[in-house]
Design an enzyme around this catalytic site. Structure first.
Site, short mmCIF file in Angstrom:
data_model
loop_
_atom_site.label_atom_id
_atom_site.label_comp_id
_atom_site.label_asym_id
_atom_site.label_seq_id
_atom_site.Cartn_x
_atom_site.Cartn_y
_atom_site.Cartn_z
N TRP A 162 23.90 24.17 21.21
CA TRP A 162 23.51 23.29 22.31
C TRP A 162 22.58 24.07 23.21
O TRP A 162 22.88 25.20 23.59
CB TRP A 162 24.74 22.83 23.13
CG TRP A 162 24.29 22.14 24.38
CD1 TRP A 162 23.74 20.89 24.48
CD2 TRP A 162 24.30 22.67 25.73
NE1 TRP A 162 23.41 20.62 25.79
CE2 TRP A 162 23.73 21.68 26.57
CE3 TRP A 162 24.72 23.88 26.28
CZ2 TRP A 162 23.58 21.88 27.94
CZ3 TRP A 162 24.57 24.07 27.66
CH2 TRP A 162 24.01 23.07 28.47
N GLU A 172 24.13 19.85 18.90
CA GLU A 172 24.71 18.99 19.94
C GLU A 172 23.64 18.51 20.91
O GLU A 172 23.08 19.27 21.69
CB GLU A 172 25.79 19.78 20.71
CG GLU A 172 26.41 19.00 21.84
CD GLU A 172 27.51 19.77 22.57
OE1 GLU A 172 27.73 20.96 22.25
OE2 GLU A 172 28.14 19.17 23.47
N LYS A 183 22.18 15.75 23.98
CA LYS A 183 22.70 15.04 25.14
C LYS A 183 21.62 14.25 25.84
O LYS A 183 20.43 14.41 25.57
CB LYS A 183 23.49 15.96 26.06
CG LYS A 183 22.78 16.78 27.07
CD LYS A 183 23.81 17.72 27.71
CE LYS A 183 23.79 17.74 29.20
NZ LYS A 183 24.87 18.57 29.75
N ASP A 196 29.29 14.95 21.60
CA ASP A 196 30.14 15.19 22.78
C ASP A 196 30.31 13.85 23.48
O ASP A 196 29.32 13.16 23.78
CB ASP A 196 29.42 16.22 23.68
CG ASP A 196 30.22 16.59 24.92
OD1 ASP A 196 30.66 15.67 25.63
OD2 ASP A 196 30.38 17.79 25.18
N HIS A 240 28.12 12.77 26.44
CA HIS A 240 26.67 12.93 26.34
C HIS A 240 25.89 11.67 26.05
O HIS A 240 24.76 11.73 25.56
CB HIS A 240 26.34 13.98 25.29
CG HIS A 240 26.67 15.37 25.74
ND1 HIS A 240 26.30 16.50 25.06
CD2 HIS A 240 27.32 15.81 26.85
CE1 HIS A 240 26.73 17.57 25.71
NE2 HIS A 240 27.36 17.17 26.79
N HIS A 243 33.02 16.93 20.24
CA HIS A 243 33.36 17.62 21.48
C HIS A 243 34.01 16.56 22.35
O HIS A 243 33.33 15.65 22.82
CB HIS A 243 32.10 18.14 22.18
CG HIS A 243 31.88 19.60 21.98
ND1 HIS A 243 30.92 20.31 22.66
CD2 HIS A 243 32.52 20.50 21.19
CE1 HIS A 243 30.96 21.58 22.28
NE2 HIS A 243 31.91 21.71 21.39
N ASP A 274 28.07 12.89 32.93
CA ASP A 274 28.64 13.92 32.06
C ASP A 274 29.39 14.95 32.91
O ASP A 274 28.98 16.10 33.01
CB ASP A 274 27.51 14.58 31.25
CG ASP A 274 28.01 15.64 30.29
OD1 ASP A 274 29.17 15.53 29.84
OD2 ASP A 274 27.25 16.58 29.99
N ASP A 331 32.42 16.26 32.66
CA ASP A 331 33.35 17.19 32.02
C ASP A 331 34.72 17.23 32.67
O ASP A 331 35.30 18.30 32.88
CB ASP A 331 32.73 18.60 31.95
CG ASP A 331 31.67 18.69 30.88
OD1 ASP A 331 32.03 18.61 29.69
OD2 ASP A 331 30.47 18.83 31.22
N ASP A 336 36.03 19.89 25.10
CA ASP A 336 34.94 20.47 25.91
C ASP A 336 34.92 19.86 27.29
O ASP A 336 34.43 18.74 27.47
CB ASP A 336 33.58 20.27 25.21
CG ASP A 336 32.44 20.88 26.02
OD1 ASP A 336 32.72 21.65 26.95
OD2 ASP A 336 31.27 20.57 25.72
C1 RNT Z 1 27.00 20.99 27.59
C2 RNT Z 1 27.62 20.89 26.23
C3 RNT Z 1 28.12 22.18 25.67
C4 RNT Z 1 28.79 23.04 26.71
C5 RNT Z 1 29.38 24.29 26.15
C6 RNT Z 1 29.72 25.26 27.21
O1 RNT Z 1 26.67 19.75 28.08
O2 RNT Z 1 28.65 19.95 26.25
O3 RNT Z 1 28.95 21.94 24.60
O4 RNT Z 1 29.77 22.34 27.38
O5 RNT Z 1 28.55 24.78 25.18
ZN ZN Z 2 29.86 19.75 24.41
#
Ligand code: RNT
Ligand code: ZN
Length: 420
Positions: free
Chosen positions: A186, A227, A229, A260, A263, A287, A295, A297, A327
């Site tokens: 990523w 990955e 986004k 993810d 994303h 993820h 996003d 998290d 994640d």
């Molecule tokens: C970031 C991605 C990625 C990170 C990690 C730390 O938007 O989700 O996966 O969260 O690599």
């Molecule tokens: Zn991620």
């Protein structure tokens, strides 16, 4: 608080009988759940800081300052062990390259498996699998927030070397643990405002990826996933590595894909994408994150996103075939608690999915009886999967229900609360 194991057993016995009416064997469901590995993201334990100590901008935004952050490998590994003591699942641990504990003075572009010896020895001893990411962020060689897609050749060269080094490390992690190590790529590369020439940046990224993936590795040791986004803070208008970019690159070049759940556009779901990407792409990593309005998290909880995702994976017979990792990062609450909540939410969703009477749902759909499909879908949502989950926990010797809150409090009093 202590939950009487006799109650757990009786609840399970009753649940087993109810599920049997729908043709589901709960003992088998628990056995199947044990075989699904959930990869834990080490970066929740230290707010995506790493051990390199450079004072640079971090492209991952973490909020909160709860006391007790792990400050080194020993503390981070101890905290992960603690988090796993709250989960009956099989685990892997996802390491980022900036968690290297290097003695040789090496850096991101020159790290080798030696710099991860502590992680590898620990994982081997505990039979955890390992997954890997090169940290393409929080480093002086980030150039205007870009790495592999930077217009500057020297910047790209540095990060291509880091990417190549990461694959060697991942292969060694796979060899040492005897379990495939998923190497996730990523990069945050993107622009705050509208680009004129999107293709130029995407061309740089393609050229960099082609160089990184030149060498072939035994897929039993390591596989690569990309990955994408939609946007990040400071890259609102344009992200070079979008989902479509990587999906196309992956399909054409035989590389894997990471999706993810934070994303995508808010009403887009990874659940719907799963049957598409797994049709054309061999290695897929999920993820699992929880985006709240963006996003963000947030800690993964048992919500519709999670249950529908695991149900879909089960219905497609993908559990045990796709890779699954968590994640997210929340520094406003106890970090080990944050891990525990996500692991247990994933475990519950997994058990619920494996106990679902999928054959009956498919039968209703195949016979064109959509009324019955809806009736069954609704009724199956409240089947007693919680009793199966509790028994799974009790059988594995991990806390049942809210018991783990007490243990977490003890660990905070004895360990994390004492860190300055
Ligand atoms: C970031 C991605 C990625 C990170 C990690 C730390 O938007 O989700 O996966 O969260 O690599
Ligand atoms: Zn991620």
């Amino acid at each position: 608080m202590k939950i009487d194991r006799d109650i757990v057993q009786k609840n399970y016995d009753n649940a087993k009988r109810v599920y049997a009416l729908y043709g589901v064997d709960t003992d088998k469901a628990v056995e199947a759940a044990k075989r699904v590995k959930i990869s834990l993201h080490c970066w929740q334990g230290d707010d995506v800081t790493g051990f390199e100590g450079a004072a640079v901008a971090n492209q991952n935004v973490v909020t909160g300052n709860y006391p007790g952050r792990a400050r080194n490998g020993g503390e981070l590994r101890a905290d992960i062990d603690k988090a796993f003591s709250f989960s009956p699942l099989s685990h892997k641990v996802n390491i980022h390259s900036f968690y290297a504990e290097t003695k040789a003075g090496r850096g991101r572009d020159t790290y080798t498996a030696e710099d991860f010896k502590n992680w590898i020895d620990w994982a081997k001893e505990r039979k955890y699998g390992l997954d890997f990411n090169v940290s393409f962020f929080a480093h002086p060689m980030m150039n205007d927030g870009m790495s592999l897609a930077s217009p500057d050749k020297r910047t790209r060269d540095f990060w291509v070397d880091a990417g190549k080094a990461g694959r060697e490390i991942a292969a060694e992690m796979g060899r040492a643990t005897g379990q495939v190590c998923v190497n996730d790529v990523w990069v945050p590369d993107g622009l705050k405002d509208n680009p004129i020439d999107r293709a130029r940046f995407r061309g740089y990224l393609t050229e960099s990826l082609d160089r990184i993936f030149e060498k072939k590795f035994d897929p039993k040791l390591t596989v690569d996933v990309l990955e994408g986004k939609l946007f990040g803070i400071g890259t609102e208008c344009f992200v070079v590595g979008s989902h479509e970019y990587y999906m196309m690159y992956a399909a054409r070049n035989g590389v894997g894909l990471c999706m993810d759940t934070g994303h995508y556009l808010p009403t887009e779901t990874v659940t719907d994408k799963l049957s598409v990407v797994t049709r054309y792409i061999d290695n897929v990593l999920l993820h699992i994150s929880r985006g709240v309005r963006w996003d963000s998290d947030h800690v993964v909880i048992l919500d519709d996103m999670l249950t529908s995702l695991f149900a879909e994976a089960k219905r497609l017979d993908l559990l045990g075939k796709i890779h699954i990792g968590l994640d997210y990062f929340d520094a406003s609450i106890n970090r080990i608690g944050a891990w525990g909540v996500g692991l247990r939410a994933a475990g519950k969703a997994l058990v619920a999915a494996l106990c679902e009477p999928t054959a009956l749902l498919k039968k209703a759909e195949e016979s064109g009886n959509y009324t019955e499909r809806l009736i069954l879908s609704e009724e199956f949502k409240t089947l007693p999967f919680a009793a199966v989950w509790d028994m799974f926990c009790a059988g594995a010797g991990v806390p049942v229900g809210a018991e783990w809150a007490d243990e977490l409090r003890r660990y905070e009093a004895d360990v994390t609360g004492k860190r300055k």
